[in-house]
Motif scaffolding. Structure first.
Motif, PDB file in Angstrom:
ATOM      1  N   ASN A   2      21.338 -18.555 -17.857  1.00  0.00           N
ATOM      2  CA  ASN A   2      21.784 -19.947 -17.905  1.00  0.00           C
ATOM      3  C   ASN A   2      21.359 -20.664 -16.633  1.00  0.00           C
ATOM      4  OD1 ASN A   2      23.049 -22.361 -18.323  1.00  0.00           O
ATOM      5  ND2 ASN A   2      25.132 -21.566 -18.119  1.00  0.00           N
ATOM      6  N   LYS A   4      21.541 -24.050 -16.384  1.00  0.00           N
ATOM      7  CA  LYS A   4      22.161 -25.368 -16.357  1.00  0.00           C
ATOM      8  C   LYS A   4      22.893 -25.593 -15.036  1.00  0.00           C
ATOM      9  CE  LYS A   4      23.130 -26.264 -21.263  1.00  0.00           C
ATOM     10  NZ  LYS A   4      24.218 -26.630 -22.205  1.00  0.00           N
ATOM     11  N   ASP A   6      26.038 -27.276 -13.040  1.00  0.00           N
ATOM     12  CA  ASP A   6      27.427 -27.656 -13.317  1.00  0.00           C
ATOM     13  C   ASP A   6      27.775 -28.911 -12.536  1.00  0.00           C
ATOM     14  OD1 ASP A   6      28.027 -25.499 -15.038  1.00  0.00           O
ATOM     15  OD2 ASP A   6      28.309 -24.180 -13.307  1.00  0.00           O
ATOM     16  N   TYR A  32      22.459 -32.862 -21.927  1.00  0.00           N
ATOM     17  CA  TYR A  32      23.381 -31.717 -21.946  1.00  0.00           C
ATOM     18  C   TYR A  32      22.660 -30.382 -22.129  1.00  0.00           C
ATOM     19  CZ  TYR A  32      27.201 -35.010 -21.879  1.00  0.00           C
ATOM     20  OH  TYR A  32      28.072 -36.004 -21.496  1.00  0.00           O
ATOM     21  N   TYR A  35      22.646 -29.838 -18.228  1.00  0.00           N
ATOM     22  CA  TYR A  35      23.852 -29.947 -17.408  1.00  0.00           C
ATOM     23  C   TYR A  35      25.114 -29.606 -18.191  1.00  0.00           C
ATOM     24  CZ  TYR A  35      20.496 -32.614 -14.681  1.00  0.00           C
ATOM     25  OH  TYR A  35      19.365 -32.993 -13.999  1.00  0.00           O
ATOM     26  N   ASN A  36      26.005 -28.862 -17.555  1.00  0.00           N
ATOM     27  CA  ASN A  36      27.377 -28.711 -18.024  1.00  0.00           C
ATOM     28  C   ASN A  36      28.217 -29.751 -17.281  1.00  0.00           C
ATOM     29  OD1 ASN A  36      26.865 -26.291 -19.584  1.00  0.00           O
ATOM     30  ND2 ASN A  36      26.752 -25.190 -17.630  1.00  0.00           N
ATOM     31  N   ASP A  38      31.988 -31.413 -16.441  1.00  0.00           N
ATOM     32  CA  ASP A  38      33.449 -31.486 -16.428  1.00  0.00           C
ATOM     33  C   ASP A  38      33.855 -32.862 -15.917  1.00  0.00           C
ATOM     34  OD1 ASP A  38      33.496 -28.876 -17.243  1.00  0.00           O
ATOM     35  OD2 ASP A  38      34.249 -28.049 -15.347  1.00  0.00           O
ATOM     36  N   GLU A  55      30.553 -32.827 -25.611  1.00  0.00           N
ATOM     37  CA  GLU A  55      30.082 -31.846 -24.632  1.00  0.00           C
ATOM     38  C   GLU A  55      30.853 -31.910 -23.310  1.00  0.00           C
ATOM     39  OE1 GLU A  55      26.541 -32.925 -27.250  1.00  0.00           O
ATOM     40  OE2 GLU A  55      28.159 -34.000 -26.218  1.00  0.00           O
ATOM     41  N   THR A  57      33.891 -31.610 -20.869  1.00  0.00           N
ATOM     42  CA  THR A  57      35.178 -30.921 -20.759  1.00  0.00           C
ATOM     43  C   THR A  57      36.091 -31.723 -19.838  1.00  0.00           C
ATOM     44  OG1 THR A  57      34.141 -28.754 -21.050  1.00  0.00           O
ATOM     45  CG2 THR A  57      36.338 -28.804 -20.034  1.00  0.00           C
ATOM     46  N   TYR A 126      30.848 -26.078  -8.162  1.00  0.00           N
ATOM     47  CA  TYR A 126      29.945 -26.971  -8.885  1.00  0.00           C
ATOM     48  C   TYR A 126      28.661 -27.170  -8.082  1.00  0.00           C
ATOM     49  CZ  TYR A 126      33.829 -28.194 -11.946  1.00  0.00           C
ATOM     50  OH  TYR A 126      34.860 -28.146 -12.855  1.00  0.00           O
TER      51      TYR A 126
END
Length: 396
Positions: A2, A4, A6, A32, A35-36, A38, A55, A57, A126
């Protein structure tokens, strides 16, 4: 593997406002696959909450914020009940600031001293943490997050908020960069914080003409005539100047002008403004429709869009009205000339009720001027989706 990145965004809430709308627009078009995302909201509420992409959170809001948002009596009882001794002490100490500091912006700056000890840091690491609004979201980003890189956003002209620079010095020092929404706002920041000039960057708010035009096709539920109508969209607060608009309405009524002024939005001045409408007997001319997650159909059907602000960073509402090719009347707040060219694509008036009323009367009566504004707006390139390139550069 992964790869991606954060990302964490921090915001007060998703109530109606330019910054909130801008954040949701950004989150609707971010990649997305790369990138993740939050999102931490201090209050998980607001009319834009249901516009968030699936997507994203949304993290649980820290409970300590609620103690500072309720009465001191309720806060004391809740803290005792839950054994929150540190929170109890700081909430009591905060009363002095709440009662003595008259400037709301400085009050929020000073409150962080008492709020901060009550908040846990976010343990997750992050790649980038982003405070997406001046004051508390920015302070939380620096003090309470694990971000390899930290970006802070200023969504207005800093000087107009009359904030105290000493509270932001340390935070700007620790930030990777400080982002603002217009060149004028950046110039003001550089004047106030010359030592951080290299950190100050500009990224315009994200606006999509395709989305706005599509939403404007929605049906309006209220039974109302839009003949000679003026629509304003924004918070009912001092800085947005709705009180100036109501005083202008009084003058228009005295001049026997046929008009209907529709306010979309809510805020701490609403009760006062509604009382003024009754006092001036403007009930047949003024409507308060409250917050709308989709105000665009109202703007599209209006004769004129009015922005009577005392100050703005860069008004998203004005840009959206331009996309819908509405004749715009705006007060001469400091950044208005970056959006409106007087008598070419809009009408700029002095920041007082008499000038506003006179401008409205002229614009309502001059159909050829309205049509000229519409034509000139139709020639402008108004989308800012390309600003996402700037965003990706900032976070990398």
């Amino acid at each position: 593997m992964n790869t991606k990145k954060d990302l964490l965004f921090i915001m007060n809430n998703l109530q109606s406002g330019g910054a909130e709308k801008s954040l949701v627009s950004l989150l609707q078009i971010i990649d997305y696959q790369q990138y993740n995302v939050d999102l931490l909201l201090f209050k998980k509420e607001g009319i834009f909450l249901n516009k968030l992409p699936k997507e994203v959170t949304v993290l649980e809001a820290p409970i300590a914020f609620s103690y500072f948002d309720m009465s001191i009596t309720s806060a004391i009882l809740q803290c005792i009940k839950r054994g929150k001794l540190i929170t109890l002490i700081n909430r009591i100490l905060a009363v002095f600031v709440l009662k003595t500091e008259k400037n709301p912006a400085v009050r929020e700056q000073k409150l962080w001293r008492f709020l901060s000890p009550c908040l846990d840091s976010i343990p997750k690491e992050y790649d980038v943490a982003i405070g997406y609004l001046e004051k508390t979201p920015n302070y939380f980003c620096i003090d309470k997050t694990n971000g390899a890189k930290k970006l802070l956003w200023i969504h207005t002209n800093y000087s107009n908020m009359a904030m105290e620079t000493k509270y932001d010095n340390d935070y700007f020092q620790k930030a990777h960069c400080v982002v603002t929404i217009a060149t004028d706002c950046a110039a003001d920041l550089k004047l106030r914080f010359p030592q951080f000039s290299e950190k100050i960057k500009v990224m315009q708010n994200i606006i999509s003409p395709t989305v706005i035009k599509k939403l404007a096709e929605n049906k309006i539920l209220e039974a109302i005539s839009f003949n000679n109508s003026i629509v304003s969209v924004g918070r009912l607060s001092h800085e947005k100047g709705a009180d100036l608009a109501i005083e202008a309405c009084k003058i228009l009524q005295q001049n026997i002008v046929d008009f209907q002024w529709i306010f979309i939005g809510d805020g701490n001045q609403r009760e006062h403004l509604e009382a003024k409408v009754i006092e001036y007997q403007l009930q047949n001319h003024v409507c308060f429709f409250g917050e709308k997650d989709n105000p665009y159909a109202y703007v599209l059907n209006a004769t004129i869009f009015a922005q009577t602000s005392r100050f703005e960073g860069k008004s998203i509402a004005v840009d959206e009205a331009k996309i819908l090719q509405k004749p715009i009347l705006a007060t001469n707040f400091s950044t208005v000339i970056t959006q409106i060219n007087h008598l070419h694509n809009g009408y700029i008036v002095d920041m007082n009720p008499e000038a506003i009323a006179n401008g409205i009367q002229i614009l309502l009566s001059d159909v050829s001027m309205q049509e000229r504004f519409k034509h000139n707006l139709s020639q402008e390139m108004l989308g800012t989706e390309s600003e996402m390139t700037q965003f990706y550069q900032l976070i990398h």
